[in-house]
Design an enzyme around this catalytic site. Sequence first.
Site, PDB file in Angstrom:
ATOM      1  N   GLU A  27       0.802  -1.211   0.000  1.00  0.00           N
ATOM      2  CA  GLU A  27       0.000   0.000   0.000  1.00  0.00           C
ATOM      3  C   GLU A  27       0.843   1.273   0.000  1.00  0.00           C
ATOM      4  O   GLU A  27       1.988   1.288   0.455  1.00  0.00           O
ATOM      5  CB  GLU A  27      -0.909   0.038   1.243  1.00  0.00           C
ATOM      6  N   SER A  89      -8.231  -0.868   0.476  1.00  0.00           N
ATOM      7  CA  SER A  89      -7.644  -0.578   1.789  1.00  0.00           C
ATOM      8  C   SER A  89      -8.500   0.312   2.681  1.00  0.00           C
ATOM      9  O   SER A  89      -9.678   0.053   2.822  1.00  0.00           O
ATOM     10  CB  SER A  89      -6.208  -0.086   1.635  1.00  0.00           C
ATOM     11  N   CYS A 103      -4.067   0.463  -1.964  1.00  0.00           N
ATOM     12  CA  CYS A 103      -3.230  -0.517  -2.653  1.00  0.00           C
ATOM     13  C   CYS A 103      -3.536  -0.515  -4.146  1.00  0.00           C
ATOM     14  O   CYS A 103      -4.233   0.356  -4.662  1.00  0.00           O
ATOM     15  CB  CYS A 103      -3.444  -1.898  -2.053  1.00  0.00           C
ATOM     16  N   SER A 278     -10.145  -7.627   3.647  1.00  0.00           N
ATOM     17  CA  SER A 278      -9.747  -6.389   4.309  1.00  0.00           C
ATOM     18  C   SER A 278     -10.483  -6.276   5.631  1.00  0.00           C
ATOM     19  O   SER A 278     -11.633  -6.716   5.759  1.00  0.00           O
ATOM     20  CB  SER A 278     -10.077  -5.166   3.443  1.00  0.00           C
ATOM     21  N   HIS A 296      -4.947  -6.164   5.366  1.00  0.00           N
ATOM     22  CA  HIS A 296      -5.340  -6.321   3.965  1.00  0.00           C
ATOM     23  C   HIS A 296      -4.563  -7.492   3.370  1.00  0.00           C
ATOM     24  O   HIS A 296      -3.357  -7.616   3.598  1.00  0.00           O
ATOM     25  CB  HIS A 296      -5.078  -5.034   3.185  1.00  0.00           C
TER      26      HIS A 296
END
Length: 414
Positions: A27, A89, A103, A278, A296
């Site tokens: 991310e 995310s 991400c 997530s 995540h």
Amino acid sequence: MSAIDDVAPTLLHDDAPINAAPFEGPEKLLEIWFGPSAALLPRSGHSNGKLGLRAVDRAVWEDMLEIVKCKVLNAVEGVEVDAYLLSESSLFVYPHKLILKTCGTTLNLLGLPRILDIAAKYCGFIKVYRFFYSRKSFMFPERQRGPHKEWRAEVEYLDNIFEENRGSAYTVGKVNGDHWLLYLTKPGDECESADGLEECIASTPALKPVGLEQDYTLEILMTKLCPDARSAFFFPADASASAQERAQALSHKLGVDTLFPASMTTLDAFAFAPCGYSANALLRPAAGPEGYYTIHVTPEDVCSYASFECNVPLSHYLTSEEATKTLPDLRTLIQRVVQIFQPGHLSLTLFVTSAMDMPPSNGHGETTAIVEAPVDSAHRAFREALAPKGYKRTDKINYEFGGYDLAFASFQIR
């Protein structure tokens, strides 16, 4: 804490050639502060009992996220922070700061100008107190778009935005291997000195003045997840269960919902079809401010990745009996996370307010002598958590920034 209405996901496949597999799990993490704490905001808006950025309507944040190329799946409202679970995310909104973690091929930094506009228009926040941007090295950098194509372009983009308080950029770790990238600015002039802090306090007389908050962020970034761990995050078609229901069931099965004591945890999770997961969790410790952790997971073999982030300060060593009654210590938490994902390789970062700025307390409001710096004890906790599980350390780095210390370490399975 109360859940805010669910929104069915509308995942973005407008640019199918770019978004086709493999997926970029690592991310981009943006964090922007408009004051050193919620009680020291230069100015603040009030709406429905909320202050500052939390008073901004959800629809305004959703408009900003359209620029970033992600959408809100669900949100949970806490006492001090609101947590938005995104198609890519997470977003966390405090009165005085915002954390945006995205991400894939999202355009994280392109959302920054809109965030600045929102803060000025809705909250009267004209100046930035501090700004941070970080990310792990990409698996597939050639697939990124905009300024995210390379680190130099990201730095140039941020330098152009923060011309009056240009930040510093760092590469931590092996340039030709696994590394972590960081851009940060210095504290804004208006709140940097004691006089400046007094002005900040005077501008918000309705708020109770408090000291600067401790800032503590732990990240565990994992790749090469073992097949058994990855398989849990593939979901067969099941019309009888929603994405949230599948995710909650899996969270309970794997122990995601008990990483911290259940009594202080509000978990919001989502299972993607056909794979991916997530979760945001708000944490309300018995003592201390409300915080969060977020997870995540990208489970595909060619690009397997899982991330864990937490901003609740942890002791680095507790007895097992203490850990069951209160927050886990750092070593215990790392072991719990790694047990779920069983990565072949992982990097850990602990980014924490410098010890010289945040003297430790004995729990009775009295400061104590510093025996071991937080980053040094963190490295010891990293090693003691992972070595018994068959991991060897391949990198160990300490950094001192303006007001912050960083512990970075990489491990791989033997």
